[in-house]
Scaffold this active site. Structure first.
Site, mmCIF file in Angstrom:
data_model
loop_
_atom_site.group_PDB
_atom_site.id
_atom_site.type_symbol
_atom_site.label_atom_id
_atom_site.label_comp_id
_atom_site.label_asym_id
_atom_site.label_seq_id
_atom_site.Cartn_x
_atom_site.Cartn_y
_atom_site.Cartn_z
ATOM 1 N N GLY A 43 0.834 -1.193 0.000
ATOM 2 C CA GLY A 43 0.000 0.000 0.000
ATOM 3 C C GLY A 43 0.871 1.245 0.000
ATOM 4 C CD GLU A 44 3.822 2.393 3.193
ATOM 5 O OE1 GLU A 44 4.815 2.862 2.582
ATOM 6 O OE2 GLU A 44 3.923 1.661 4.194
ATOM 7 N N GLY A 45 0.822 3.686 -1.761
ATOM 8 C CA GLY A 45 1.097 4.204 -3.093
ATOM 9 C C GLY A 45 2.333 3.599 -3.719
#
Length: 349
Positions: free
Chosen positions: A314-316
């Protein structure tokens, strides 16, 4: 809910873009997926010579009341700790943003902590976490609407600074649970096909998570949620996820390219498409990850991922990691000679 005026891509220029790509000094179609990416970005920008300007990754953080039910190995305080970690600059998303020239924007959507202003986390907090949706809706419709607008506001600010390509990330212990529920509701898929290990649950933990989510889902009539998607966002969303939905819709209205991350952001895109399906025309799918259900979610969205690296952080991170391939597609259409300029015989029609 805020009405976003997202226009369909103007395809009047498409034949000219395709002709330009086909006349580059290469066999027709030989650069494969790069050619499709170049076409998509050119259509979004309505030009035969697209540019990627000031890429940003917006990371929204928020806590989830459902963690009280043991649906994740990641405790509530990890959300706050990781947001601080991002601000310091030594986490997973940081090295990728540094490597690929992204500005990382950190937004407190609803973390159970008050960040000191000096660390650089933008305060858009709705509340200190959502409610436990096993027993009540995660947020009110009013809170949901505020989250949509605040997510859009962040994107408008970034756009005003010259950004035309944006990715979104998230931090929120328990948000794979919300994503699984949105996937099941909006994708019309049995919940057990949508629920995975999240932050690393055992098979026993996944079964418990599924049980909790099934009971939570029984609080609402599914058909009513599908007819009124704003109710589903309020019932089961996280503040960080709803802000991402608002951000995506705003980015599409502004004709920005959206570089999509993993399972959670894909669930947010699916939610955004319930309000305006044209939002998907502005998306490049960064990667397919290892979280259970992500591949199926991309099939529902109709997206072909740039990368398959078994990532699920996640997180980009998956989106930012895919950026160099997107950059290559833009460089291809702008920097390669065509057959005439390169004085190469065009040997196909």
């Amino acid at each position: 809910m805020k009405d976003f005026k997202i226009l369909p891509l103007d395809r009047s220029i498409e034949p000219a873009i395709i002709d330009k790509i086909n006349c580059l000094t290469k066999p027709k179609g030989s650069l494969g997926f790069l050619e499709g990416l170049a076409l998509r970005i050119s259509l979004i920008q309505h030009t035969e010579s697209p540019k990627l300007c000031k890429p940003h990754n917006v990371l929204f953080g928020g806590d989830h009341g459902i963690v009280e039910e043991g649906v994740t190995l990641s405790p509530r305080e990890v959300t706050k700790q990781q947001m601080v970690h991002f601000a310091i600059g030594t986490s997973g998303i940081n090295f990728l943003c540094n490597q690929h020239g992204f500005k990382l924007v950190l937004v407190d959507s609803g973390v159970d902590y008050d960040f000191p202003p000096e660390i650089g986390v933008i305060d858009k907090k709705i509340a200190k976490g959502t409610k436990n949706y096993l027993h009540e809706d995660a947020m009110t419709l009013e809170e949901m609407n505020v989250a949509i607008e605040r997510g859009a506001e962040v994107v408008r600010k970034i756009y005003s600074e010259g950004c035309n390509i944006i990715s979104f990330g998230e931090m929120g212990s328990g948000n794979t649970s919300s994503s699984s529920l949105w996937m099941s509701i909006f994708g019309n898929i049995p919940l057990d096909k949508c629920v995975g290990a999240g932050a690393g649950l055992s098979s026993e933990g996944v079964n418990h998570k599924l049980s909790v989510l099934k009971e939570s889902l029984n609080r609402h009539d599914l058909e009513d949620l599908r007819k009124h998607p704003e109710k589903a966002l309020a019932a089961y969303g996280g503040f960080e996820m709803v802000m991402a939905v608002g951000g995506m819709l705003q980015a599409a209205e502004l004709k920005m390219t959206i570089l999509l991350d993993g399972f959670i952001m894909s669930a947010c895109l699916l939610a955004a498409s319930q309000f305006n399906p044209i939002v998907k025309d502005y998306v490049i799918y960064g990667h397919v990850g290892d979280e259970s259900g992500h591949k199926k979610l991309l099939e529902i969205l109709g997206g072909r991922p740039v990368l398959n690296l078994s990532m699920r952080l996640g997180e980009g991170t998956g989106a930012v990691c895919a950026y160099p391939i997107v950059d290559s597609a833009v460089r291809m259409i702008n920097e390669m000679d065509n057959f005439t300029e390169g004085k190469v015989t065009k040997y196909f029609s």
